[in-house]
Design a protein around this motif. Structure first.
Motif, PDB file in Angstrom:
ATOM      1  N   THR A 141       0.843  -1.200   0.000  1.00 35.25           N
ATOM      2  CA  THR A 141       0.000   0.000   0.000  1.00 35.25           C
ATOM      3  C   THR A 141       0.874   1.245   0.000  1.00 35.25           C
ATOM      4  O   THR A 141       0.624   2.198  -0.747  1.00 35.25           O
ATOM      5  N   GLU A 142       1.933   1.221   0.833  1.00 37.03           N
ATOM      6  CA  GLU A 142       2.804   2.397   0.905  1.00 37.03           C
ATOM      7  C   GLU A 142       3.551   2.619  -0.412  1.00 37.03           C
ATOM      8  O   GLU A 142       3.709   3.746  -0.863  1.00 37.03           O
ATOM      9  N   ALA A 143       3.973   1.502  -1.025  1.00 36.18           N
ATOM     10  CA  ALA A 143       4.732   1.615  -2.281  1.00 36.18           C
ATOM     11  C   ALA A 143       3.843   2.074  -3.441  1.00 36.18           C
ATOM     12  O   ALA A 143       4.347   2.437  -4.508  1.00 36.18           O
ATOM     13  N   LEU A 144       2.515   2.016  -3.240  1.00 35.51           N
ATOM     14  CA  LEU A 144       1.595   2.367  -4.333  1.00 35.51           C
ATOM     15  C   LEU A 144       0.759   3.599  -3.998  1.00 35.51           C
ATOM     16  O   LEU A 144      -0.296   3.832  -4.580  1.00 35.51           O
ATOM     17  N   ARG A 145       1.223   4.400  -3.024  1.00 39.12           N
ATOM     18  CA  ARG A 145       0.514   5.636  -2.663  1.00 39.12           C
ATOM     19  C   ARG A 145       0.594   6.652  -3.797  1.00 39.12           C
ATOM     20  O   ARG A 145       1.502   6.592  -4.621  1.00 39.12           O
ATOM     21  N   VAL A 146      -0.349   7.619  -3.762  1.00 42.75           N
ATOM     22  CA  VAL A 146      -0.433   8.564  -4.883  1.00 42.75           C
ATOM     23  C   VAL A 146       0.902   9.272  -5.148  1.00 42.75           C
ATOM     24  O   VAL A 146       1.308   9.425  -6.302  1.00 42.75           O
ATOM     25  N   ASN A 147       1.621   9.681  -4.082  1.00 42.52           N
ATOM     26  CA  ASN A 147       2.886  10.396  -4.338  1.00 42.52           C
ATOM     27  C   ASN A 147       3.881   9.521  -5.087  1.00 42.52           C
ATOM     28  O   ASN A 147       4.638   9.992  -5.936  1.00 42.52           O
ATOM     29  N   LYS A 148       3.844   8.212  -4.826  1.00 41.43           N
ATOM     30  CA  LYS A 148       4.738   7.287  -5.549  1.00 41.43           C
ATOM     31  C   LYS A 148       4.219   7.109  -6.984  1.00 41.43           C
ATOM     32  O   LYS A 148       4.982   7.078  -7.936  1.00 41.43           O
ATOM     33  N   LEU A 149       2.882   6.964  -7.072  1.00 43.33           N
ATOM     34  CA  LEU A 149       2.296   6.739  -8.404  1.00 43.33           C
ATOM     35  C   LEU A 149       2.654   7.881  -9.352  1.00 43.33           C
ATOM     36  O   LEU A 149       2.882   7.672 -10.534  1.00 43.33           O
ATOM     37  N   ARG A 150       2.696   9.101  -8.805  1.00 47.29           N
ATOM     38  CA  ARG A 150       3.037  10.247  -9.656  1.00 47.29           C
ATOM     39  C   ARG A 150       4.378  10.052 -10.340  1.00 47.29           C
ATOM     40  O   ARG A 150       4.534  10.320 -11.528  1.00 47.29           O
ATOM     41  N   SER A 151       5.359   9.563  -9.570  1.00 47.09           N
ATOM     42  CA  SER A 151       6.674   9.407 -10.218  1.00 47.09           C
ATOM     43  C   SER A 151       6.697   8.155 -11.100  1.00 47.09           C
ATOM     44  O   SER A 151       7.378   8.128 -12.120  1.00 47.09           O
ATOM     45  N   TYR A 152       5.930   7.120 -10.741  1.00 44.24           N
ATOM     46  CA  TYR A 152       5.862   5.945 -11.623  1.00 44.24           C
ATOM     47  C   TYR A 152       5.285   6.352 -12.987  1.00 44.24           C
ATOM     48  O   TYR A 152       5.718   5.866 -14.019  1.00 44.24           O
ATOM     49  N   VAL A 153       4.288   7.255 -12.957  1.00 41.76           N
ATOM     50  CA  VAL A 153       3.641   7.632 -14.217  1.00 41.76           C
ATOM     51  C   VAL A 153       4.660   8.245 -15.172  1.00 41.76           C
ATOM     52  O   VAL A 153       4.666   7.930 -16.364  1.00 41.76           O
ATOM     53  N   ASP A 154       5.536   9.091 -14.660  1.00 43.52           N
ATOM     54  CA  ASP A 154       6.538   9.707 -15.543  1.00 43.52           C
ATOM     55  C   ASP A 154       7.371   8.617 -16.210  1.00 43.52           C
ATOM     56  O   ASP A 154       7.713   8.722 -17.391  1.00 43.52           O
ATOM     57  N   GLN A 155       7.674   7.574 -15.449  1.00 46.49           N
ATOM     58  CA  GLN A 155       8.480   6.481 -16.022  1.00 46.49           C
ATOM     59  C   GLN A 155       7.662   5.659 -17.021  1.00 46.49           C
ATOM     60  O   GLN A 155       8.178   5.203 -18.040  1.00 46.49           O
ATOM     61  N   MET A 156       6.365   5.494 -16.725  1.00 46.12           N
ATOM     62  CA  MET A 156       5.491   4.755 -17.663  1.00 46.12           C
ATOM     63  C   MET A 156       5.427   5.491 -18.998  1.00 46.12           C
ATOM     64  O   MET A 156       5.510   4.881 -20.064  1.00 46.12           O
ATOM     65  N   VAL A 157       5.259   6.812 -18.925  1.00 45.11           N
ATOM     66  CA  VAL A 157       5.135   7.608 -20.147  1.00 45.11           C
ATOM     67  C   VAL A 157       6.455   7.545 -20.924  1.00 45.11           C
ATOM     68  O   VAL A 157       6.460   7.341 -22.144  1.00 45.11           O
ATOM     69  N   PHE A 158       7.542   7.667 -20.205  1.00 41.89           N
ATOM     70  CA  PHE A 158       8.862   7.611 -20.852  1.00 41.89           C
ATOM     71  C   PHE A 158       9.033   6.278 -21.585  1.00 41.89           C
ATOM     72  O   PHE A 158       9.457   6.235 -22.740  1.00 41.89           O
ATOM     73  N   GLU A 159       8.687   5.183 -20.915  1.00 39.94           N
ATOM     74  CA  GLU A 159       8.865   3.854 -21.512  1.00 39.94           C
ATOM     75  C   GLU A 159       7.983   3.696 -22.752  1.00 39.94           C
ATOM     76  O   GLU A 159       8.411   3.118 -23.753  1.00 39.94           O
ATOM     77  N   ALA A 160       6.743   4.182 -22.674  1.00 45.37           N
ATOM     78  CA  ALA A 160       5.825   4.048 -23.821  1.00 45.37           C
ATOM     79  C   ALA A 160       6.380   4.845 -25.005  1.00 45.37           C
ATOM     80  O   ALA A 160       6.464   4.325 -26.132  1.00 45.37           O
ATOM     81  N   GLU A 161       6.809   6.085 -24.753  1.00 52.27           N
ATOM     82  CA  GLU A 161       7.338   6.916 -25.856  1.00 52.27           C
ATOM     83  C   GLU A 161       8.553   6.248 -26.477  1.00 52.27           C
ATOM     84  O   GLU A 161       8.680   6.158 -27.701  1.00 52.27           O
ATOM     85  N   ASP A 162       9.431   5.747 -25.618  1.00 48.72           N
ATOM     86  CA  ASP A 162      10.664   5.129 -26.092  1.00 48.72           C
ATOM     87  C   ASP A 162      10.354   3.880 -26.934  1.00 48.72           C
ATOM     88  O   ASP A 162      10.887   3.698 -28.027  1.00 48.72           O
ATOM     89  N   HIS A 163       9.448   3.052 -26.417  1.00 54.19           N
ATOM     90  CA  HIS A 163       9.132   1.796 -27.110  1.00 54.19           C
ATOM     91  C   HIS A 163       8.518   2.059 -28.489  1.00 54.19           C
ATOM     92  O   HIS A 163       8.957   1.485 -29.489  1.00 54.19           O
ATOM     93  N   PHE A 164       7.520   2.926 -28.544  1.00 50.53           N
ATOM     94  CA  PHE A 164       6.821   3.120 -29.814  1.00 50.53           C
ATOM     95  C   PHE A 164       7.617   3.994 -30.786  1.00 50.53           C
ATOM     96  O   PHE A 164       7.313   4.027 -31.978  1.00 50.53           O
ATOM     97  N   SER A 165       8.640   4.696 -30.285  1.00 49.80           N
ATOM     98  CA  SER A 165       9.482   5.480 -31.199  1.00 49.80           C
ATOM     99  C   SER A 165      10.248   4.529 -32.129  1.00 49.80           C
ATOM    100  O   SER A 165      10.741   4.939 -33.174  1.00 49.80           O
ATOM    101  N   LYS A 166      10.331   3.251 -31.739  1.00 49.55           N
ATOM    102  CA  LYS A 166      11.072   2.289 -32.571  1.00 49.55           C
ATOM    103  C   LYS A 166      10.214   1.726 -33.703  1.00 49.55           C
ATOM    104  O   LYS A 166      10.722   1.013 -34.567  1.00 49.55           O
ATOM    105  N   TRP A 167       8.930   1.994 -33.676  1.00 48.55           N
ATOM    106  CA  TRP A 167       8.059   1.540 -34.775  1.00 48.55           C
ATOM    107  C   TRP A 167       8.314   2.435 -36.000  1.00 48.55           C
ATOM    108  O   TRP A 167       8.716   3.594 -35.856  1.00 48.55           O
ATOM    109  N   GLY A 168       8.007   1.899 -37.181  1.00 47.22           N
ATOM    110  CA  GLY A 168       8.204   2.688 -38.405  1.00 47.22           C
ATOM    111  C   GLY A 168       7.047   3.644 -38.656  1.00 47.22           C
ATOM    112  O   GLY A 168       6.206   3.880 -37.783  1.00 47.22           O
ATOM    113  N   GLU A 169       7.007   4.175 -39.890  1.00 44.59           N
ATOM    114  CA  GLU A 169       5.921   5.085 -40.304  1.00 44.59           C
ATOM    115  C   GLU A 169       4.603   4.328 -40.373  1.00 44.59           C
ATOM    116  O   GLU A 169       3.542   4.843 -40.032  1.00 44.59           O
TER     117      GLU A 169
END
Ligand code: HEM
Length: 493
Positions: A141-169
Motif C-alpha cells: 500500500t505504501e509503495a503504491l501511494r499517490v505520491n509514488k504513483l506520480r513518479s511511476y507515471v513519468d516512467q510509464m510515459v517515458f517507456e511508452a514513448e521510447d518503445h513506440f518510437s522504434k516503430w516505423g511510419e
C-alpha cells in the motif's frame, strides 16, 4: 327443542371442525412439499460421473463451462466434489459478500494460494502468518501511494514513448506481444528499479520467464513435484535472489535512494521496528510482478481489440484525447491520466468481459450461511473450499444489460451498472478485505500506453477478433492479435 336434533347438530359441528382440521393439514403438507423451504439447508451438489473424480473431470474440462451449466441447473450456490475436497461456489453479489468481507480467521487465502510459495520464495505473502502478511500488504500500500504513483507515471510515459518510437511510419505488429514487452519494461523500471531496467533487463526477464513457466496447472496441486519446469523455476528464483541482494547492498553502500518499489520495500519496517530482509524484498517484488504483469498486459490487449472492432467507442476515446490536448497540450502526467474517464470506462469494460483471474478461492474455517436473491438460505460447513468467479459473475444478466456486449457506457454516471447490485457486482479486481492493491497502478499504466497510441497512431485489426485462452493460469488472449498501424499525430480541430 328435540334433544336428538341437538345431538345431531353437535355431531355435525364436530365433524365439520374435524374435516376442516384435516383439510388444513393436507393443504399444509402439500404446500410444504411443493414450495422449497426457506430454512437452512445444504447447497445442492453437482452430479458427476464417475464418482469421486467426476467433479474434478468436469472442472478440469472447463471451469467456467461447469459454472455456467451448474448455475443454470442449481442456482447461485452449489458444491462440487473435487477429488478429496468439496468446493462451494458462491456466484453473484448477494451470496459472495461473506467471501470478500470475512476476516482471515474465517475465510483464509493461505491454504488455497500455497502453490505460490516456491515462486515468491520463503518468508513472504502466503508463506507467513496473516499478521506478518498484513504488514507486508501494508508495504505494498505504501509503495503504491499517490505520491509514488506520480513518479511511476513519468516512467510509464517515458517507456511508452521510447518503445513506440522504434516503430516505423507504418507496419503490422502483434499487439499482444508488443504490449507484453512494454509492460515488462515498465514494470522493471517502476517496480524492480533502474539497475535492472538499464543493465540487467535481459537476464532478469529470462529468469522471470523461467519462474512464469514453472507455474503450471499441475503446480497448483503439487507445487514441489520434481519436474523440469519446477527445477528451472527454483534455479531462477535463487539467481534472482542473488541479483537483488547485490543491488540492495550496493544501494545501501552508496546511500542511494530511488523512486521505485524496490526502494520502498528496502525502507519498509515491521511494527516492531524490524527492517525487511533482502530475501523478503526479493519475494515481495516477485509477488508484485506476478500480480501485475500478465493481468495488465492482457487487459491492454483486450482494450485495443475491442476499440478497433467497435469504432464508435474508438471515436469516443479519441475525442477525449483531443479535449485533453486542448486543455493540457501534449503533457501526460498522473493528473491528466486521471481525467481520462472515457478511456477508463473502455478499459474497465474490457476487464469486465475478460478478467484475467477467473476464479478466486478461500478456505472456510467456520460454518456460515448465505441467502440467495430468492431468499433461500444455505448452510455452508467449515472445511470447504469457497470459490467465486469474476469471469462468470461479471456477466450476470440481472446486473449487466446485454452482458456479453462491449459497452463502456454502462459505467457512465446515471447507468452505473457496476454499482446497482452493491459493491460486489464488479469483481475483476476482487473486493472487500483482499481487493487488489495495484488497481490504480494498473489503470495508470494502461492509460499511459493507450493515450500515447491514440495520440500518435491509427490502427486496424487485421487478424480475426481474438479468442480467450482458457488454458493459461492467468486467462488471456489466444494467439496473435495482428494490427496494421499508420503514424498520425492527433490534431485538435
Ligand atoms: C489489470 C490488472 C490487475 C488485475 C485484473 C488484478 C486482479 C486482482 C484480484 C482479482 C485480486 C484479488 C485476489 C483474491 O481475492 O484472491 C488482486 C489482489 C492483489 N493485487 Fe491485483 N490485479 C491487477 C494488477 C495489480 C498490480 C499492477 C499490482 C501491483 C503492482 C497488484 C497487486 C495486488 C496485490 C498485492 C493483491 C493482494 C491484496 C490482498 O490480498 O490483500 N495487482 N488483484
Amino acid at each position: 327443542m328435540d334433544p336428538k336434533e341437538d345431538d345431531r347438530r353437535l355431531l355435525n359441528a364436530a365433524l365439520a371442525i374435524l374435516a376442516g382440521l384435516l383439510l388444513l393439514k393436507l393443504l399444509s403438507t402439500a404446500l410444504t412439499r411443493r414450495r422449497p423451504s426457506n430454512r437452512l439447508r445444504s447447497p445442492p451438489t453437482v452430479k458427476a460421473w464417475p464418482p469421486l473424480i467426476g467433479g474434478l473431470l468436469k472442472f478440469v474440462k472447463g471451469p467456467i463451462l461447469m459454472v455456467r451449466e451448474e448455475y443454470e441447473r442449481l442456482g447461485s450456490v452449489f458444491t462440487v466434489g473435487l477429488a478429496n475436497k468439496r468446493v462451494t461456489f458462491l456466484i453473484g453479489p448477494e451470496v459472495s459478500a461473506h467471501f470478500f468481507k470475512a476476516p482471515e480467521a474465517e475465510m483464509s487465502q493461505q491454504e488455497v494460494y500455497q502453490f505460490n510459495v516456491p515462486t515468491f520464495g520463503p518468508g513472504v505473502v502466503f508463506d507467513v502468518d496473516y499478521s506478518v502478511r498484513q504488514e507486508q500488504f501494508r508495504f505494498f500500500t505504501e509503495a503504491l501511494r499517490v505520491n509514488k504513483l506520480r513518479s511511476y507515471v513519468d516512467q510509464m510515459v517515458f517507456e511508452a514513448e521510447d518503445h513506440f518510437s522504434k516503430w516505423g511510419e507504418s507496419g503490422e505488429v502483434d499487439l499482444k506481444y508488443e504490449l507484453e514487452h512494454l509492460i515488462i519494461l515498465t514494470a522493471s523500471r517502476c517496480l524492480l528499479g533502474r539497475e535492472v531496467r538499464d543493465k540487467l533487463f535481459a537476464d532478469v526477464s529470462a529468469l522471470f520467464h523461467d519462474l512464469d513457466n514453472g507455474m503450471l496447472p499441475i503446480s497448483v496441486i503439487f507445487p514441489y513435484l520434481p519436474i523440469p519446469a519446477h527445477r528451472r523455476r527454483d534455479k531462477a528464483r535463487k539467481k534472482l535472489a542473488q541479483i537483488f541482494s547485490d543491488i540492495i547492498s550496493s544501494r545501501k553502500q552508496a546511500g542511494k535512494s530511488e523512486d521505485d518499489m524496490l526502494q520502498s520495500f528496502i525502507e519498509s519496517k515491521y511494527k516492531d521496528g524490524r527492517p525487511t530482509t533482502e530475501e523478503e524484498v526479493t519475494g515481495l517484488l516477485i509477488a508484485a510482478l506476478f500480480a501485475g504483469q500478465h493481468t495488465s498486459s492482457i487487459t491492454s490487449t483486450w482494450t485495443g481489440a475491442y476499440l478497433f472492432r467497435e469504432r464508435q467507442y474508438l471515436s469516443n476515446v479519441v475525442e477525449e484525447q483531443k479535449l485533453l490536448m486542448k486543455k493540457h497540450g501534449d503533457k501526460i502526467d498522473h493528473d491528466v491520466l486521471s481525467e481520462m474517464d472515457t478511456l477508463y470506462r473502455s478499459i474497465k469494460e474490457a476487464l469486465r468481459l475478460h478478467p484475467p483471474l477467473i476464479m478466486l478461492l478461500r478456505s472456510s474455517h467456520n460454518d456460515f450461511t448465505v441467502k440467495t436473491r430468492d431468499g433461500i438460505e444455505y448452510d455452508i460447513p467449515k472445511g470447504n473450499i469457497i470459490a467465486t468467479s469474476p469471469a462468470f459473475a461479471n456477466r450476470l444478466p440481472y446486473i449487466y444489460k446485454d452482458p456479453d456486449r462491449y459497452d463502456p457506457d454502462r459505467f457512465s454516471p446515471g447507468r452505473d451498472e457496476d454499482k446497482v447490485a452493491g459493491p460486489f457486482s464488479y469483481i475483476s479486481f476482487g473486493g472487500g478485505r483482499h481487493g487488489c492493491l495495484g488497481e490504480p497502478f494498473a489503470y495508470l499504466q494502461i492509460k499511459a500506453i493507450w493515450s500515447h497510441l491514440l495520440r500518435n497512431f491509427e490502427f486496424e485489426l487485421i487478424s480475426p477478433f481474438p479468442e480467450i485462452d482458457w488454458n493459461a493460469m492467468v486467462v488471456g488472449v489466444k494467439g496473435k492479435v495482428m494490427v496494421r498501424y499508420q503514424r498520425r499525430k492527433l490534431v485538435i480541430d
